[in-house]
Motif scaffolding. Sequence first.
Motif, mmCIF file in Angstrom:
data_model
loop_
_atom_site.group_PDB
_atom_site.id
_atom_site.type_symbol
_atom_site.label_atom_id
_atom_site.label_comp_id
_atom_site.label_asym_id
_atom_site.label_seq_id
_atom_site.Cartn_x
_atom_site.Cartn_y
_atom_site.Cartn_z
ATOM 1 N N LYS A 115 10.922 40.477 77.880
ATOM 2 C CA LYS A 115 9.972 42.326 78.085
ATOM 3 C C LYS A 115 9.582 42.748 77.327
ATOM 4 O O LYS A 115 8.455 42.776 77.830
ATOM 5 N N ASP A 116 9.682 42.579 76.589
ATOM 6 C CA ASP A 116 9.134 43.112 75.185
ATOM 7 C C ASP A 116 6.752 42.563 75.337
ATOM 8 O O ASP A 116 6.369 43.478 74.907
ATOM 9 N N GLU A 117 7.177 41.073 75.308
ATOM 10 C CA GLU A 117 6.187 41.018 74.959
ATOM 11 C C GLU A 117 5.189 40.978 76.673
ATOM 12 O O GLU A 117 4.306 41.181 76.029
ATOM 13 N N ASP A 124 4.121 45.952 82.360
ATOM 14 C CA ASP A 124 5.403 46.538 82.681
ATOM 15 C C ASP A 124 6.473 46.600 83.972
ATOM 16 O O ASP A 124 6.936 47.416 84.314
ATOM 17 N N ASP A 125 5.629 45.948 85.184
ATOM 18 C CA ASP A 125 6.848 44.905 85.915
ATOM 19 C C ASP A 125 8.168 44.812 85.614
ATOM 20 O O ASP A 125 8.562 44.436 84.421
ATOM 21 N N GLU A 126 9.227 45.238 85.804
ATOM 22 C CA GLU A 126 10.571 45.292 85.168
ATOM 23 C C GLU A 126 11.348 43.904 85.134
ATOM 24 O O GLU A 126 10.993 43.170 86.259
ATOM 25 N N PRO A 138 8.298 36.384 90.207
ATOM 26 C CA PRO A 138 7.085 37.571 90.776
ATOM 27 C C PRO A 138 5.966 37.836 90.673
ATOM 28 O O PRO A 138 4.746 38.131 90.715
ATOM 29 N N ILE A 139 6.047 37.859 89.135
ATOM 30 C CA ILE A 139 5.589 38.859 87.620
ATOM 31 C C ILE A 139 4.510 37.455 87.851
ATOM 32 O O ILE A 139 2.979 37.715 87.611
ATOM 33 N N LEU A 140 4.891 36.208 87.511
ATOM 34 C CA LEU A 140 4.092 35.246 87.063
ATOM 35 C C LEU A 140 2.890 34.977 88.474
ATOM 36 O O LEU A 140 1.756 34.937 87.891
ATOM 37 N N GLN A 141 3.666 35.541 89.782
ATOM 38 C CA GLN A 141 2.590 34.848 90.506
ATOM 39 C C GLN A 141 2.083 35.736 90.952
ATOM 40 O O GLN A 141 0.943 36.246 91.678
ATOM 41 N N GLN A 142 2.333 37.000 90.959
ATOM 42 C CA GLN A 142 0.679 38.495 90.784
ATOM 43 C C GLN A 142 -0.236 37.884 89.495
ATOM 44 O O GLN A 142 -1.170 38.727 89.466
#
Length: 407
Positions: A115-117, A124-126, A138-142
């Motif tokens: 999360k820090d990286e 800033d996604d949770e 989903p973060i990587l997918q975006q």
Amino acid sequence: MTEVNLAGLPLGEKNFAQIISSGRIYVDKTDLIAELVSNYLAVFFFRPSGFGKTTLVNTLHELFAHGMQSFRGLKIEKQGLWTEQKYKVLHLDFANLTDSLDIKAFTRDFAQNLKDELTANGIDDEIDLDNPIRSLNPILQQQQSKSLVLLIDNYDRPLSAVIADLEAFNLRQNLINRFFALLKRRYKAFRFIFVTGSIKFGNSGIYSAANNMIDISLMGRYGTLAGFTRQELDLYFKDYITNAAQVLSALNPKQALGNAELAGKMWEHYGGYTCDWLGSGKLYHPYSVLKFLSHPEEGFKSYLREAESAAPAALIEYLKHLRADFMAKCRADGDLNLAREITLYSSDLTSYVDPQINGAPARQLVLLQSGLLTIKAGQDADGLVPLGIPNAQARAVFCEDNEAPAL
């Protein structure tokens, strides 16, 4: 007496940008680095402690995150080897993760580092601290295609920390397996992935999860990517070698040393390494060389234990037993000088180390990866590769452990 600035030695400084900005010596391998990141998209790289893996990772971070600003005058700039954009760089050091045996605490610490990286790169996604892999998907997918670079240093550290606890080892390994499996699924988000370690701990799960990654550790082309060659010693450390030769000659005038003689002595004590299965690249141990050149008046001390000191206690104890086992076999063969060579099939050299497997090849592989054995020559017609103790300081470590019980 030759005057040298001992502050110029990069001893204890692993941050590439700091080495450059402070005017310390940087052994320039940026032409190889540029070739590596052009040829491959995802890489494993294993070397023993003290070989400069962390500095290498920091160099990659600087290159991808900030471009050429710290590379003026280096090969990559002079030869025009880099024209790429800047990237978001996720830089994880698994040595910073908790040693707690509680898998929940370990998972949350892993998630917090991740999360820090992400946050540092404006993402800033949770991240669910209890289930980071699911929320990372989903973060990587975006992310835009090839917009990220992932650097993982000391990937094996969490596993070696619990090598004596099979349940904790398997739980940690399962989390890491799932992480690499996700990277494989979301591969398009990354421009480059680079993972370092010392011991290739794990099982087939982690490497099948990451089967899009190439292990370059034993490739002849990258055999000298970490470590000092004799040519690099002469080019970058000539004044320090001259100073060391003068210091030692003043202490013992009857055995005066010139630069060539001193470099030979350094090879006997700190060299002898080959890190490719062709047996071509001949290397000195960087940490030991820097320590010796900083205090030549102390003579040719063994610095391997210092290089190993940051390793987890469980791994240090495990290596101690492996060394004792090797010593016992040498004594049984009447080889009191530890001159024996052993052989492994080249296919064994690329294997992973599973703590549940305790056969001779697995033990020898760990000693090789920890820097206590090295490749002595290229593979023969039968695919066998000879291994042996590289130098005097490694031999001293074996002898110091003479009373340790064998496995």
